[in-house]
Design a protein around this motif. Structure first.
Motif, short mmCIF file in Angstrom:
data_model
loop_
_atom_site.label_atom_id
_atom_site.label_comp_id
_atom_site.label_asym_id
_atom_site.label_seq_id
_atom_site.Cartn_x
_atom_site.Cartn_y
_atom_site.Cartn_z
N ARG A 38 14.59 -45.97 -0.77
CA ARG A 38 14.17 -45.39 0.51
C ARG A 38 14.03 -43.88 0.39
O ARG A 38 13.06 -43.29 0.88
N VAL A 39 15.01 -43.25 -0.25
CA VAL A 39 14.96 -41.79 -0.43
C VAL A 39 13.73 -41.39 -1.24
O VAL A 39 13.03 -40.43 -0.90
N ALA A 40 13.45 -42.13 -2.30
CA ALA A 40 12.30 -41.81 -3.15
C ALA A 40 10.99 -41.91 -2.38
O ALA A 40 10.10 -41.06 -2.52
N ARG A 41 10.85 -42.93 -1.56
CA ARG A 41 9.63 -43.07 -0.76
C ARG A 41 9.47 -41.88 0.18
O ARG A 41 8.36 -41.38 0.38
N ARG A 42 10.57 -41.45 0.76
CA ARG A 42 10.51 -40.31 1.68
C ARG A 42 10.13 -39.03 0.94
O ARG A 42 9.28 -38.26 1.42
N VAL A 43 10.72 -38.80 -0.22
CA VAL A 43 10.42 -37.59 -1.00
C VAL A 43 8.96 -37.59 -1.43
O VAL A 43 8.27 -36.57 -1.33
N ARG A 44 8.47 -38.72 -1.88
CA ARG A 44 7.08 -38.79 -2.36
C ARG A 44 6.06 -38.65 -1.23
O ARG A 44 4.90 -38.32 -1.49
N ALA A 45 6.47 -38.91 -0.02
CA ALA A 45 5.56 -38.76 1.11
C ALA A 45 5.42 -37.32 1.57
O ALA A 45 4.53 -36.99 2.35
N GLU A 46 6.30 -36.44 1.09
CA GLU A 46 6.27 -35.04 1.50
C GLU A 46 5.44 -34.20 0.51
O GLU A 46 5.20 -34.62 -0.62
N ALA A 47 5.03 -33.03 0.95
CA ALA A 47 4.32 -32.11 0.06
C ALA A 47 5.27 -31.66 -1.06
O ALA A 47 6.39 -31.23 -0.78
N ASP A 48 4.84 -31.79 -2.29
CA ASP A 48 5.72 -31.43 -3.40
C ASP A 48 5.53 -29.97 -3.80
O ASP A 48 4.72 -29.24 -3.20
N LEU A 49 6.28 -29.52 -4.79
CA LEU A 49 6.22 -28.13 -5.22
C LEU A 49 4.82 -27.74 -5.67
O LEU A 49 4.35 -26.63 -5.37
N GLY A 50 4.14 -28.64 -6.38
CA GLY A 50 2.79 -28.33 -6.84
C GLY A 50 1.83 -28.09 -5.70
O GLY A 50 1.02 -27.14 -5.72
N THR A 51 1.89 -28.94 -4.69
CA THR A 51 1.01 -28.77 -3.53
C THR A 51 1.29 -27.46 -2.82
O THR A 51 0.38 -26.72 -2.44
#
Length: 350
Positions: A330-343
């Motif tokens: 669940r945590v991983a899905r939430r993190v991947r749905a957010e803008a990451d450092l590269g973006t």
């Protein structure tokens, strides 16, 4: 040579925590090159450390010795990352300032800090530090909480997570610092009823772990970063160390036990506590308590002995593992749905 990509990026890295610092810088380079078409150079004082981590066919990323940045014909990139306060070479920085003095846009310069989930990050991330030569360095602080730079997330194929057969061994990783109580844990796990296939990478310096009882140790040579990520994502749990591997475990949805880089006077403890508080939010209190206890033992260098008639700490962790696994995904899905450092970096440079 730099290509005619949309942007150019130079990353400077001095290796302190062996693979960790190099791994963080390589991950940023891969994200900006593969995700945004940037042309990237990594200037590093120990190229031999990062060389085995390079995935085959990696495009638009060049790894160069630190001294190459001091050459008079080395032109500064559009964006310059000073990793972990390593300080830019004076000749290179002088050419950055000269560009500004000539009326050209100065490179966007940032100091990439170690990641943290502590509260202070939101008030410090992105702050400028004006320099005497007219340049401005900005503090870039990765993290999982709002107000940080985020973390680097690379595209990945969903791992094959077929249901584990009853009685099949758990697949795990042991990657820790030599001072972690790995021998005491291994002895306790070996006496348990749950079989474990334990991957010990060649990079696990100082770990002379051998198969014992229920634990079968599998040693493998150092592999490139992409292969490591794919292997990590298929595990049932992972002992990880430093920064790069714990972030990757979280992003991959793998239950983790983090051996944080120890600092004098236990200065690392608030950072560890902040990450656990963030990750355990929404987790059942019994599982969260075991997660806290396991991390306390692993980072205090003392793994508790089992007491007669009482489940060992490791058995209690295994009892909670299905709940921890569901939560990790669940945590991983939430993190991947957010803008990451590269973006966020791409948006900041413009």
């Amino acid at each position: 040579m730099l290509s005619a990509a949309r942007h150019t990026l130079d990353i400077f890295c001095r290796v302190i925590d062996n693979l960790g610092d190099a791994g963080v810088c390589l991950r940023v380079a891969r994200r900006m090159a593969g995700g945004f078409g940037w042309s990237v150079r990594i200037f590093i004082d120990a190229p031999e450390v990062i060389a085995p981590l390079l995935p085959p066919g990696l495009a638009h990323v060049d790894v160069l010795p630190w001294a190459a940045a001091e050459a008079p014909d080395t032109v500064p990139a559009d964006c310059v990352i000073e990793a972990f306060g390593c300080e830019l070479p004076a000749p290179y920085r002088g050419r950055m300032a000269a560009r500004r003095a000539d009326g050209e846009p100065a490179p966007r310069w940032l100091n990439l800090e170690y990641f943290s989930c502590e509260d202070w990050v939101a008030g410090s991330h992105g702050l400028p530090s004006p320099q005497a030569d007219g340049l401005a360095k900005h503090f870039w602080i990765p993290g999982f909480r709002a107000g940080s730079a985020g973390v680097t997330v690379l595209p990945h194929a969903a791992p094959d997570r077929a249901a584990r057969r009853a009685g099949a061994p758990l697949q795990a990783l042991l990657f820790c610092y030599p001072y972690a109580p790995w021998a005491a844990w291994l002895a306790q796990a070996g006496q348990g009823g749950q079989t474990i296939e334990l991957w010990v990478p060649a990079a696990g310096h100082g770990l002379h772990a051998a198969s014992t009882g229920a634990v079968k140790v599998v040693r493998e040579p150092l592999m490139d970063q992409a292969r490591f990520d794919a292997r990590l994502a298929r595990l049932d749990f992972a002992f990880v160390r430093g920064e790069d591997s714990v972030v990757q475990a979280i992003v991959s949805g793998v239950p983790f036990i983090w051996n944080i880089y120890a600092q004098d006077d236990d200065a690392h403890q608030p950072k560890l506590a902040a990450l656990l508080d963030w990750w355990c939010a929404g987790l059942h209190r019994d599982a969260a308590a075991v997660m806290q206890q396991v991390h306390q033992a692993w980072n205090s260098r003392r793994w508790p002995s089992a007491e007669a008639g009482v489940p060992s700490l490791w058995q209690r962790y295994l009892d909670m593992l299905p709940m921890l696994t569901e939560h990790a995904r669940r945590v991983a899905r939430r993190v991947r749905a957010e803008a990451d450092l590269g973006t966020r970096l791409s948006q900041w440079v413009g």
